[in-house]
Design a protein around this motif. Structure first.
Motif, PDB file in Angstrom:
ATOM      1  N   GLN A   1       0.847  -1.196   0.000  1.00  0.00           N
ATOM      2  CA  GLN A   1       0.000   0.000   0.000  1.00  0.00           C
ATOM      3  C   GLN A   1       0.880   1.242   0.000  1.00  0.00           C
ATOM      4  O   GLN A   1       1.906   1.295   0.678  1.00  0.00           O
ATOM      5  CB  GLN A   1      -0.885   0.007   1.249  1.00  0.00           C
ATOM      6  CG  GLN A   1      -2.092  -0.906   1.149  1.00  0.00           C
ATOM      7  CD  GLN A   1      -2.973  -0.757   2.382  1.00  0.00           C
ATOM      8  OE1 GLN A   1      -2.577  -1.141   3.469  1.00  0.00           O
ATOM      9  NE2 GLN A   1      -4.160  -0.212   2.196  1.00  0.00           N
ATOM     10  N   ARG A   2       0.437   2.237  -0.769  1.00  0.00           N
ATOM     11  CA  ARG A   2       1.211   3.473  -0.865  1.00  0.00           C
ATOM     12  C   ARG A   2       0.275   4.665  -0.698  1.00  0.00           C
ATOM     13  O   ARG A   2      -0.826   4.674  -1.234  1.00  0.00           O
ATOM     14  CB  ARG A   2       1.937   3.548  -2.211  1.00  0.00           C
ATOM     15  CG  ARG A   2       3.065   2.531  -2.341  1.00  0.00           C
ATOM     16  CD  ARG A   2       3.484   2.353  -3.784  1.00  0.00           C
ATOM     17  NE  ARG A   2       2.503   1.558  -4.514  1.00  0.00           N
ATOM     18  CZ  ARG A   2       2.550   1.337  -5.826  1.00  0.00           C
ATOM     19  NH1 ARG A   2       3.500   1.876  -6.534  1.00  0.00           N
ATOM     20  NH2 ARG A   2       1.635   0.599  -6.398  1.00  0.00           N
ATOM     21  N   PHE A   3       0.738   5.653   0.032  1.00  0.00           N
ATOM     22  CA  PHE A   3      -0.047   6.853   0.287  1.00  0.00           C
ATOM     23  C   PHE A   3       0.820   8.071  -0.027  1.00  0.00           C
ATOM     24  O   PHE A   3       2.015   8.085   0.268  1.00  0.00           O
ATOM     25  CB  PHE A   3      -0.490   6.899   1.753  1.00  0.00           C
ATOM     26  CG  PHE A   3      -1.165   5.637   2.227  1.00  0.00           C
ATOM     27  CD1 PHE A   3      -2.537   5.473   2.084  1.00  0.00           C
ATOM     28  CD2 PHE A   3      -0.425   4.614   2.803  1.00  0.00           C
ATOM     29  CE1 PHE A   3      -3.155   4.311   2.525  1.00  0.00           C
ATOM     30  CE2 PHE A   3      -1.033   3.440   3.237  1.00  0.00           C
ATOM     31  CZ  PHE A   3      -2.410   3.291   3.095  1.00  0.00           C
ATOM     32  N   LYS A   4       0.194   9.099  -0.578  1.00  0.00           N
ATOM     33  CA  LYS A   4       0.930  10.308  -0.944  1.00  0.00           C
ATOM     34  C   LYS A   4       0.309  11.528  -0.265  1.00  0.00           C
ATOM     35  O   LYS A   4      -0.891  11.767  -0.389  1.00  0.00           O
ATOM     36  CB  LYS A   4       0.930  10.498  -2.466  1.00  0.00           C
ATOM     37  CG  LYS A   4       1.799   9.483  -3.202  1.00  0.00           C
ATOM     38  CD  LYS A   4       1.885   9.785  -4.678  1.00  0.00           C
ATOM     39  CE  LYS A   4       0.628   9.390  -5.413  1.00  0.00           C
ATOM     40  NZ  LYS A   4       0.791   9.465  -6.875  1.00  0.00           N
TER      41      LYS A   4
ATOM     42  N   GLY B   1      -4.072  10.958  -6.535  1.00  0.00           N
ATOM     43  CA  GLY B   1      -4.161  10.375  -5.197  1.00  0.00           C
ATOM     44  C   GLY B   1      -3.425  11.145  -4.127  1.00  0.00           C
ATOM     45  O   GLY B   1      -3.171  10.621  -3.038  1.00  0.00           O
TER      46      GLY B   1
ATOM     47  N   ILE C   1      -3.471   7.057   7.428  1.00  0.00           N
ATOM     48  CA  ILE C   1      -2.934   5.776   6.976  1.00  0.00           C
ATOM     49  C   ILE C   1      -3.611   4.620   7.700  1.00  0.00           C
ATOM     50  O   ILE C   1      -4.036   3.625   7.084  1.00  0.00           O
ATOM     51  CB  ILE C   1      -1.415   5.720   7.164  1.00  0.00           C
ATOM     52  CG1 ILE C   1      -0.710   6.704   6.215  1.00  0.00           C
ATOM     53  CG2 ILE C   1      -0.872   4.300   6.934  1.00  0.00           C
ATOM     54  CD1 ILE C   1       0.780   6.854   6.489  1.00  0.00           C
TER      55      ILE C   1
ATOM     56  N   GLU D   1      -7.146   4.081   6.489  1.00  0.00           N
ATOM     57  CA  GLU D   1      -7.203   3.441   5.159  1.00  0.00           C
ATOM     58  C   GLU D   1      -6.862   1.959   5.280  1.00  0.00           C
ATOM     59  O   GLU D   1      -7.493   1.099   4.652  1.00  0.00           O
ATOM     60  CB  GLU D   1      -6.221   4.137   4.221  1.00  0.00           C
ATOM     61  CG  GLU D   1      -6.251   3.629   2.790  1.00  0.00           C
ATOM     62  CD  GLU D   1      -7.543   3.986   2.080  1.00  0.00           C
ATOM     63  OE1 GLU D   1      -7.896   3.269   1.121  1.00  0.00           O
ATOM     64  OE2 GLU D   1      -8.221   4.956   2.505  1.00  0.00           O
ATOM     65  N   LYS D   2      -5.864   1.638   6.107  1.00  0.00           N
ATOM     66  CA  LYS D   2      -5.461   0.231   6.263  1.00  0.00           C
ATOM     67  C   LYS D   2      -6.554  -0.579   6.960  1.00  0.00           C
ATOM     68  O   LYS D   2      -6.765  -1.755   6.641  1.00  0.00           O
ATOM     69  CB  LYS D   2      -4.163   0.149   7.074  1.00  0.00           C
ATOM     70  CG  LYS D   2      -2.922   0.555   6.286  1.00  0.00           C
ATOM     71  CD  LYS D   2      -1.681   0.342   7.135  1.00  0.00           C
ATOM     72  CE  LYS D   2      -0.419   0.606   6.336  1.00  0.00           C
ATOM     73  NZ  LYS D   2       0.815   0.398   7.133  1.00  0.00           N
TER      74      LYS D   2
END
Length: 290
Positions: free
Chosen positions: A170-173, A263, A284, A287-288
């Motif tokens: 998973q990636r978050f910006k 995103g 984060i 979302e997880k």
């Protein structure tokens, strides 16, 4: 992410502490040893990857960055660990997170970056940025700026496709922002602080040690102006003024780039670094937990 002078590193360090993880540097010039003050290197470098890894005479590029950063991030993910990627070089972050599939040769930001290199340092520097040996390019091509730019863009695109491997974590910006007036004030204060902290002396030491002004890290904003000052072509006040103007223009280009970033979650930078980091950590986790 975010434009220069918004405080990315401080927030990244707070977040890395909360997540108990390392920070992967995504700044194009903090990779160079000895270029510390003018690139705003963090004090606590032990928690960072990809800082101080290159000598000043070596070219670095988005392709090389991804070849180093991607295995680090994949490795941390495989261990069940987080990683914080921090830096203002948007091209590097996009290449790392999304590959080059959407970065066509006509990409305006990449072309603007290459054109700036061409204008300031000539065709050989553009070819080196694209990991092309200038000696292998015919002289008649090197004398044609349009063809040099096209050749470099094509090479960068091909490099990107070659290193675009799967990455399933998973990636978050996130990006920090200030209004234009606040950002301009922060940029001016930052430049003045760099000068106070010995930027001029740093450049003097680098030149005395044999560094050449045409080497890659001197493309970082301010280093060329400091060289001109040391050579007697600019007063220190004029050098500072030029650096502030160039930095503000660069910040504007960064904001334009980030406006197209898919995103991306924007966060106001005028809160404390601790509260911004907690907000990111909460987002984060939400979302997880899904």
């Amino acid at each position: 992410m975010g434009p220069t002078a918004v405080g990315k590193s401080v927030v990244a360090e707070r977040l890395a502490s909360m997540l108990d993880c390392r920070i992967v540097n995504a700044d194009a010039f903090q990779v160079y040893r000895g270029f510390d003050v003018g690139t705003a290197k963090p004090d606590n470098r032990d928690i960072y990857d990809l800082i101080d890894i290159l000598s000043a005479d070596v070219c670095f590029s988005a392709g090389k960055f991804v070849k180093l950063a991607r295995p680090l991030c994949i490795g941390y993910a495989a261990e069940g660990r987080d990683a914080v990627v921090c830096g203002g070089t948007g091209l590097y972050v996009r290449a790392l997170f999304d590959g080059y599939k959407d970065m066509t040769p006509a990409d305006s930001e990449q072309r603007a970056r290459l054109r700036q290199i061409l204008d300031e340092f000539g065709p050989d520097a553009v070819l080196a940025e694209a990991e092309l040996d200038p000696a292998s390019v015919k002289p008649e091509l090197r004398s044609n700026p349009v063809r040099v730019l096209r050749l470099a863009e094509k090479a960068l695109g091909e490099t990107g496709e070659a290193i675009n491997e799967p990455w399933h974590a998973q990636r978050f910006k996130f990006a920090l922002r200030f209004d234009r007036y606040q950002l301009n004030q922060r940029i001016e204060a930052r430049v003045l602080n760099m000068v106070h902290n010995g930027w001029r002396e740093e450049v003097s030491r680098l030149l005395a040690a044999g560094a050449e002004p045409h080497w890659p890290p001197f493309r970082a904003i301010g280093y060329r102006e400091m060289c001109d000052h040391l050579e007697g072509d600019l007063s220190l006040d004029d050098a500072i003024a030029k650096i502030i103007v160039r930095t503000r223009r660069y910040a504007k280009r960064q904001i334009t780039w980030l406006a197209k970033e898919r995103g991306l979650v924007w966060l106001d930078g005028d809160a404390s670094a601790e509260s911004i980091a907690r907000r990111i950590a909460d987002l984060i986790r939400e979302e997880k937990d899904g």
